[in-house]
Design a protein around this motif. Sequence first.
Motif, mmCIF file in Angstrom:
data_model
loop_
_atom_site.group_PDB
_atom_site.id
_atom_site.type_symbol
_atom_site.label_atom_id
_atom_site.label_comp_id
_atom_site.label_asym_id
_atom_site.label_seq_id
_atom_site.Cartn_x
_atom_site.Cartn_y
_atom_site.Cartn_z
ATOM 1 N N PRO A 14 -17.212 18.836 9.217
ATOM 2 C CA PRO A 14 -17.650 19.411 10.378
ATOM 3 C C PRO A 14 -16.517 19.964 11.165
ATOM 4 O O PRO A 14 -15.613 19.551 11.081
ATOM 5 N N GLU A 15 -16.975 21.280 11.763
ATOM 6 C CA GLU A 15 -15.875 21.931 12.543
ATOM 7 C C GLU A 15 -15.685 20.997 13.708
ATOM 8 O O GLU A 15 -16.453 20.238 14.555
ATOM 9 N N GLY A 16 -14.565 21.601 14.691
ATOM 10 C CA GLY A 16 -14.293 20.785 15.928
ATOM 11 C C GLY A 16 -12.800 20.233 15.940
ATOM 12 O O GLY A 16 -12.054 20.445 14.943
ATOM 13 N N GLU A 17 -12.726 19.818 16.971
ATOM 14 C CA GLU A 17 -11.115 19.183 17.223
ATOM 15 C C GLU A 17 -10.801 18.222 16.267
ATOM 16 O O GLU A 17 -11.770 17.195 16.023
ATOM 17 N N ARG A 18 -9.741 18.383 15.610
ATOM 18 C CA ARG A 18 -9.320 17.276 14.739
ATOM 19 C C ARG A 18 -8.313 16.246 15.260
ATOM 20 O O ARG A 18 -7.508 16.588 16.160
ATOM 21 N N VAL A 19 -8.360 15.034 14.782
ATOM 22 C CA VAL A 19 -7.433 14.100 15.461
ATOM 23 C C VAL A 19 -6.202 14.127 14.395
ATOM 24 O O VAL A 19 -6.266 14.416 13.360
ATOM 25 N N ASP A 20 -4.875 13.963 14.950
ATOM 26 C CA ASP A 20 -3.947 13.650 14.141
ATOM 27 C C ASP A 20 -3.842 12.435 13.194
ATOM 28 O O ASP A 20 -3.529 11.524 13.828
ATOM 29 N N ALA A 21 -4.116 12.530 12.193
ATOM 30 C CA ALA A 21 -4.265 11.356 11.307
ATOM 31 C C ALA A 21 -3.122 10.843 11.202
ATOM 32 O O ALA A 21 -3.120 9.492 11.221
ATOM 33 N N ALA A 22 -1.751 11.307 11.055
ATOM 34 C CA ALA A 22 -0.714 10.380 11.222
ATOM 35 C C ALA A 22 -0.449 9.662 12.300
ATOM 36 O O ALA A 22 0.336 8.715 12.200
ATOM 37 N N ALA A 23 -0.990 10.225 13.410
ATOM 38 C CA ALA A 23 -0.896 9.218 14.503
ATOM 39 C C ALA A 23 -1.623 7.983 14.711
ATOM 40 O O ALA A 23 -1.303 7.282 15.489
ATOM 41 N N ILE A 24 -2.682 8.140 14.059
ATOM 42 C CA ILE A 24 -3.598 6.940 14.036
ATOM 43 C C ILE A 24 -3.606 6.209 13.094
ATOM 44 O O ILE A 24 -4.426 4.937 12.990
ATOM 45 N N ALA A 25 -2.938 6.470 11.921
ATOM 46 C CA ALA A 25 -2.884 5.631 10.747
ATOM 47 C C ALA A 25 -1.819 4.187 11.327
ATOM 48 O O ALA A 25 -0.544 4.640 11.802
ATOM 49 N N VAL A 26 -1.997 3.069 11.036
ATOM 50 C CA VAL A 26 -1.133 2.108 10.864
ATOM 51 C C VAL A 26 -0.053 2.638 10.036
ATOM 52 O O VAL A 26 0.024 2.855 8.786
ATOM 53 N N ALA A 27 1.281 2.417 10.326
ATOM 54 C CA ALA A 27 2.451 2.630 9.914
ATOM 55 C C ALA A 27 2.528 1.978 8.496
ATOM 56 O O ALA A 27 2.132 0.453 8.608
ATOM 57 N N PRO A 28 2.946 2.509 7.317
ATOM 58 C CA PRO A 28 2.948 1.550 5.873
ATOM 59 C C PRO A 28 3.486 0.223 6.030
ATOM 60 O O PRO A 28 2.865 -0.851 5.400
ATOM 61 N N GLU A 29 4.930 0.131 6.944
ATOM 62 C CA GLU A 29 5.381 -1.196 6.969
ATOM 63 C C GLU A 29 4.338 -2.191 7.632
ATOM 64 O O GLU A 29 4.815 -3.375 7.632
ATOM 65 N N ASP A 30 3.611 -1.505 8.539
ATOM 66 C CA ASP A 30 2.774 -2.568 9.456
ATOM 67 C C ASP A 30 1.556 -2.752 8.784
ATOM 68 O O ASP A 30 0.812 -3.896 9.189
ATOM 69 N N ALA A 31 0.998 -2.087 7.861
ATOM 70 C CA ALA A 31 -0.581 -2.116 7.338
ATOM 71 C C ALA A 31 -0.033 -3.514 6.228
ATOM 72 O O ALA A 31 0.732 -3.948 5.963
ATOM 73 N N PRO A 32 -1.286 -4.231 6.021
ATOM 74 C CA PRO A 32 -1.470 -5.035 5.007
ATOM 75 C C PRO A 32 -1.052 -4.682 3.629
ATOM 76 O O PRO A 32 -1.341 -3.698 3.220
ATOM 77 N N ARG A 33 -0.014 -5.652 3.258
ATOM 78 C CA ARG A 33 0.633 -5.196 1.915
ATOM 79 C C ARG A 33 0.078 -5.865 0.993
ATOM 80 O O ARG A 33 -0.453 -6.981 1.122
ATOM 81 N N PRO A 34 0.123 -5.599 -0.446
ATOM 82 C CA PRO A 34 -0.497 -6.475 -1.456
ATOM 83 C C PRO A 34 0.357 -7.646 -1.672
ATOM 84 O O PRO A 34 1.382 -7.952 -1.186
ATOM 85 N N THR A 35 -0.661 -8.490 -2.171
ATOM 86 C CA THR A 35 0.324 -9.911 -2.480
ATOM 87 C C THR A 35 1.067 -9.865 -3.496
ATOM 88 O O THR A 35 1.035 -8.847 -4.376
ATOM 89 N N ALA A 36 1.914 -10.897 -3.903
ATOM 90 C CA ALA A 36 3.002 -10.889 -4.987
ATOM 91 C C ALA A 36 2.137 -10.840 -6.240
ATOM 92 O O ALA A 36 2.298 -10.057 -7.110
ATOM 93 N N GLU A 37 0.726 -11.301 -6.327
ATOM 94 C CA GLU A 37 -0.133 -11.125 -7.208
ATOM 95 C C GLU A 37 -0.764 -10.024 -7.542
ATOM 96 O O GLU A 37 -1.157 -9.648 -8.632
ATOM 97 N N GLU A 38 -0.847 -9.252 -6.416
ATOM 98 C CA GLU A 38 -1.452 -7.903 -6.560
ATOM 99 C C GLU A 38 -0.526 -6.805 -7.193
ATOM 100 O O GLU A 38 -1.158 -5.720 -7.335
ATOM 101 N N LEU A 39 0.785 -7.022 -6.640
ATOM 102 C CA LEU A 39 1.753 -5.851 -6.873
ATOM 103 C C LEU A 39 1.736 -5.415 -8.299
ATOM 104 O O LEU A 39 1.635 -4.120 -8.424
ATOM 105 N N PRO A 40 1.664 -6.268 -9.396
ATOM 106 C CA PRO A 40 1.521 -5.516 -10.736
ATOM 107 C C PRO A 40 0.346 -4.544 -10.763
ATOM 108 O O PRO A 40 0.612 -3.633 -11.564
ATOM 109 N N ALA A 41 -0.967 -4.876 -10.115
ATOM 110 C CA ALA A 41 -2.003 -3.976 -10.243
ATOM 111 C C ALA A 41 -1.447 -2.577 -9.540
ATOM 112 O O ALA A 41 -2.200 -1.728 -10.031
ATOM 113 N N VAL A 42 -1.047 -2.695 -8.453
ATOM 114 C CA VAL A 42 -0.739 -1.784 -7.376
ATOM 115 C C VAL A 42 0.299 -0.756 -8.521
ATOM 116 O O VAL A 42 -0.096 0.352 -8.524
#
Length: 241
Positions: A14-42
Amino acid sequence: MSKEEQAFRPGTGPEGERVDAAAIAVAPEDAPRPTAEELPAVEHYFGENAELAQRYVGHLASSGIERGLLGPREIPRLWGRHVLNCAAAGDAIPEGALVADVGSGAGLPGIALALARPDLMMVLIEPLDRRVQWLDEVVEDLGLERRVDVVRARAEQVADEIDADVVTARAVTALRNLIPLTVPLLHGRGQLVALKGRSAAEEIEKAQKIIRKFKGHDVSVETFGEGFLEEPTTVVRVPIG
């Protein structure tokens, strides 16, 4: 934009005012990170795009929760239950395919597949305005605009405009209802790749009549991610034509 890209883009959000996605995302270092068991899959599924996948998880954990695309209880399970579960389904998709993701919602599996499979072109089909707006913002922030288009519509409304090689869907509806919604996007050839759970075989049994009506054949239940995921991804594959 090339003629090929113009032909690929059957619609936009849709058209209209856009949100700055970079400003609303949790910073990568703060977001949930994969567990040690999940890292190989990532590493296996995302490779060089692992940090982009981490940023996508940041979007899911922040604005995705705030806008009701996912429940807050899903935050600890974003990697294993959602993002990696969807990425593993990419093993069912042929190289270079144009994939239509029906009912894309939070970009699961569409955005996860785009990050895991840089060879794919994706069309994310979603009818709800707030979800389309969010998808547009996230696609832009992740730099996926050249390969991912977001279309605000129901699948049946764009069947004449989109000619996909593969259609994907996750948690949309039962298979007997899903086939009439998705198969017209294939225009007589291709495959439906539906992410399902333990009821997959039962859904296939109940959908036999509609599968035959839409010229489906050799329907199979397949699992992907063995050796990488604690719970492998279950896919119902329905070849058409």
